[in-house]
Design an enzyme around this catalytic site. Structure first.
Site, mmCIF file in Angstrom:
data_model
loop_
_atom_site.group_PDB
_atom_site.id
_atom_site.type_symbol
_atom_site.label_atom_id
_atom_site.label_comp_id
_atom_site.label_asym_id
_atom_site.label_seq_id
_atom_site.Cartn_x
_atom_site.Cartn_y
_atom_site.Cartn_z
ATOM 1 N N HIS A 166 48.699 -9.683 -114.566
ATOM 2 C CA HIS A 166 48.481 -8.517 -115.449
ATOM 3 C C HIS A 166 48.043 -8.938 -116.852
ATOM 4 O O HIS A 166 48.007 -10.113 -117.170
ATOM 5 C CB HIS A 166 49.709 -7.590 -115.478
ATOM 6 C CG HIS A 166 50.904 -8.165 -116.175
ATOM 7 N ND1 HIS A 166 51.909 -7.383 -116.697
ATOM 8 C CD2 HIS A 166 51.261 -9.439 -116.445
ATOM 9 C CE1 HIS A 166 52.828 -8.140 -117.244
ATOM 10 N NE2 HIS A 166 52.462 -9.384 -117.107
ATOM 11 N N GLU A 167 47.689 -7.948 -117.661
ATOM 12 C CA GLU A 167 47.148 -8.190 -119.021
ATOM 13 C C GLU A 167 45.941 -9.126 -118.987
ATOM 14 O O GLU A 167 45.793 -9.985 -119.848
ATOM 15 C CB GLU A 167 48.230 -8.782 -119.942
ATOM 16 C CG GLU A 167 49.207 -7.774 -120.500
ATOM 17 C CD GLU A 167 48.592 -6.823 -121.522
ATOM 18 O OE1 GLU A 167 47.496 -7.115 -122.035
ATOM 19 O OE2 GLU A 167 49.207 -5.775 -121.765
#
Ligand SMILES: Cc1cc2nc3c(=O)[nH]c(=O)nc-3n(C[C@H](O)[C@H](O)[C@H](O)COP(=O)(O)OP(=O)(O)OC[C@H]3O[C@@H](n4cnc5c(N)ncnc54)[C@H](O)[C@@H]3O)c2cc1C
Length: 606
Positions: free
Chosen positions: A448-449
């Site tokens: 993620h990110e």
């Protein structure tokens, strides 16, 4: 008993003996603080994390959130812990006092928050997301939006989310399709589906403030046509009281490998299930100007990505401390030189191979923590350095370091968790010990990110080329300055400096070589190898910095504990330079050769 979440001694070393955070109190923004207030907040964070967050870490993993079609249910300890967290005021630790914050330096607030990430990363995700949301609105929202949405978030009444991803658009946000139709009253109505939204639904707070990326019809295609909207779960009446349900509905929860205590959701906006004002469409409020959504999001990305690196580090750190505690008390086998079965077995920490696994973990997690706190210190410089040139310098260095600070801990503190399982032997593979959960929780961080691959493209494709390579030049010069100090220090520091200097030369040379043909496809074909090699050079730099700080701090009057602490730091620095930094040699060779293996692999050959 020392904590098995984080090491308070290491935090003291990094914050005070190395980064000298107390000097920041000479600046107006931090003038109300002192070393005592910093230490008191760290004490508070350790205590609340230990007493309120750690105890339900396993329970929240075993009993996932459920959705019965109407309501999301979580185990009650999650809300109880978050209520206490809100009372501490720690959510707003680094925010301005004008919005109810403590105005702590980022380096200190990141260290505080790391206690919660180590204790229970899933429960701490709710305030993490809320803070990211609040920061974005503080930077780009109107004064009225700050009053309406940020203040209740700071007090823990409202929680926040970040709604970027869609089922068909994850890494490629250029392809999002959620649309925002302008209304006569200046608001917008949103229609679309958002996937993977963490904290997207629950009853932990009075309201959920979604920050949503969407397209205003008629705007430019791609990333230039994306705008940012506030879309609350519950609309507010003119007096700020909670009003009608907005047209945002939970379609379902995702069932994840780890981070199970954080709800993760598929949300529909504007489906018509709720009809605010008698019409379908989720009511949204534009943040800033139209079509600036991605730029606004990226503005806050550095902080969010450093926060992800910090979370990965905290999970690696607690796994390391737990495997160390296990290794000290698990008797198994006898020394290689003395196999007499009549003498008692030794604890496994006595075996060289177990020490190797512990040293590897120590060098990863303490190296990563140093980088995370160094970046926190750069955020403080960017915000408060008296000279504009110093603020610019911090901003540029932070830009280059951000993909590394996100990705290196996500990769290597996950590797630390893997080793923590190995140190536990068969027990590590069971749910009777925490380390398997830490590994599962940490496995999210390279995804993620911005995935690992996307961070690699960011580093090699944007960050080292921006402003004619000024960012890379600054990073190289900054590391070179440490090498210079280490030369002067002589002894072991000088020996390690020579190795780091050699690796640094290769960073500059290889970067030039990759870009000399002006062919992005070729240059970026092995971007992940580049990210990993440069990441190792950066962590070697962090270890040389720590070694220099140890040399400055040690003296003949050190207590026994300090002697052992500093000796451990020296040995971990040695380990990183002897076992880890050499990994970069073959990586740089491959990059320098402009290898085309991946590019030339045809899809039909798989
Ligand atoms: C538990 C969890 C929580 C999340 N929380 C949120 C949240 O709160 N808000 C939110 O908006 N999103 C959230 N996400 C979404 C997350 O950011 C995305 O999963 C991530 O950006 C990757 O997108 P994707 O899953 O569509 O994978 P894809 O983009 O399809 O990527 C799949 C693979 O292809 C690679 N790839 C893709 N494009 C390229 C390229 N151009 N070049 C090279 N390689 C490429 C990727 O690196 C990856 O390895 C969350 C995800 C998870 C799993």
């Amino acid at each position: 008993m020392p904590s098995t979440l984080l090491s308070r001694r290491d935090l003291r070393f990094l914050l005070h003996e190395w980064l000298d955070v107390t000097r920041l109190t000479e600046r107006p923004r931090y003038a109300e603080h002192s070393r005592e207030t910093f230490d008191a907040v760290l004490d508070l964070a350790e205590r609340v994390a230990t007493e309120r967050f750690a105890p339900h870490n396993r329970a929240a993993d075993l009993t996932e959130p459920t959705f019965d079609g109407q309501r999301v249910r979580l185990i009650p300890q999650v809300k109880a812990a978050l209520d206490v967290f809100a009372e501490t005021g720690l959510l707003a630790a680094s925010l301005d006092s004008s919005v109810g914050g403590m105005q702590l330096p980022h380096a200190v607030s990141a260290a505080c928050f790391a206690w919660f990430q180590a204790a229970n990363v899933a429960t701490s995700a709710y305030p993490f997301l809320t803070l990211g949301n609040a920061n974005l609105l503080l930077a780009h929202g109107s004064a009225e939006q700050v009053d309406t949405w940020v203040r209740p978030m700071v007090r823990g009444r409202f929680f926040g989310t970040m709604c970027l991803s869609e089922p068909q658009a994850g890494s490629s946000l250029a392809d999002i399709t959620t649309r925002a139709e302008p209304q006569d009253d200046g608001t917008y109505r949103l229609h679309g589906t958002k996937m993977w939204i963490s904290g997207g639904d629950h009853e932990l707070a009075e309201n959920i403030v979604h920050l949503v990326l969407a397209r205003i019809p008629g705007g430019p295609a791609g990333v230039k046509g994306i705008s940012l909207f506030i879309v609350p779960k519950v609309l507010l009446a003119d007096d700020g009281a909670l009003g009608a349900r907005n047209d945002v509905v939970l379609v379902g929860l995702n069932h994840k490998l780890g981070y199970r205590g954080t709800t993760n959701t598929l949300l529909n906006f504007g489906e018509g299930v709720h009809r605010p004002g008698g019409r379908p469409g989720a009511v949204g409020y534009l943040v800033g100007e139209p079509h600036q959504g991605l730029a606004q999001m990226f503005h806050m990305m550095n902080e969010a990505r450093i926060g992800v690196g910090a979370g990965a580090t905290a999970l690696g750190y607690t796994g390391y401390l737990k495997s160390l505690a296990y290794a000290r008390q698990r008797p198994q086998g006898r020394p290689v030189a003395d196999k007499d079965p009549t003498v008692p077995q030794v604890p496994i920490v006595a075996h060289a191979d177990v020490k190797r696994m512990l040293l590897a973990q120590k060098s990863y997690v303490e190296g990563a923590l140093a980088l995370v706190l160094y970046c926190g210190r750069l955020l403080d410089e960017q915000r408060t350095a008296p000279a504009e040139a110093d603020r610019d310098r911090a901003r540029l260095l932070l830009d280059v370091l951000t993909p590394i600070t996100k990705s290196w801990p996500a990769q290597w503190c996950l590797a630390a968790n893997d080793l923590a399982i190995q140190v536990h032997g068969g027990y590590g593979y069971t749910r009777d010990y925490d380390v398997e959960q830490h590994w599962r929780d940490n496995r999210l961080n390279p995804i993620h990110e911005g995935t690992h691959g996307i961070q690699a493209l960011d580093l090699l494709g944007r960050k080292v080329t921006m402003r004619d390579g000024a960012g890379l030049a600054l990073l190289v010069d900054t590391i070179r300055a440490t090498v210079g100090r280490a030369w002067k220090a002589e002894g072991e520091a000088a020996e390690l400096a020579a190795r780091l200097g050699g690796a640094l030369d290769r960073v500059s040379l290889v970067t030039r070589r990759l870009w000399e043909r002006g062919d992005p496809e070729l240059a970026l074909a092995n971007a992940s190898v580049y990210l990993e090699a440069v990441g190792h050079v950066v962590i070697a730099w962090m270890w040389l910095e720590q070694l220099l700080a140890v040399e400055a701090a040690t003296g003949p009057t050190d207590s026994g504990d300090d002697v052992a602490f500093y000796a451990g730091k020296r040995q971990a620095a040695r380990y990183f330079f002897r076992y880890e930094l050499p990994r970069t040699g073959p990586q740089f060779d491959l990059l320098e050769s402009l290898d085309r293996t991946t590019l030339e692999m045809r899809e039909d050959w798989f």
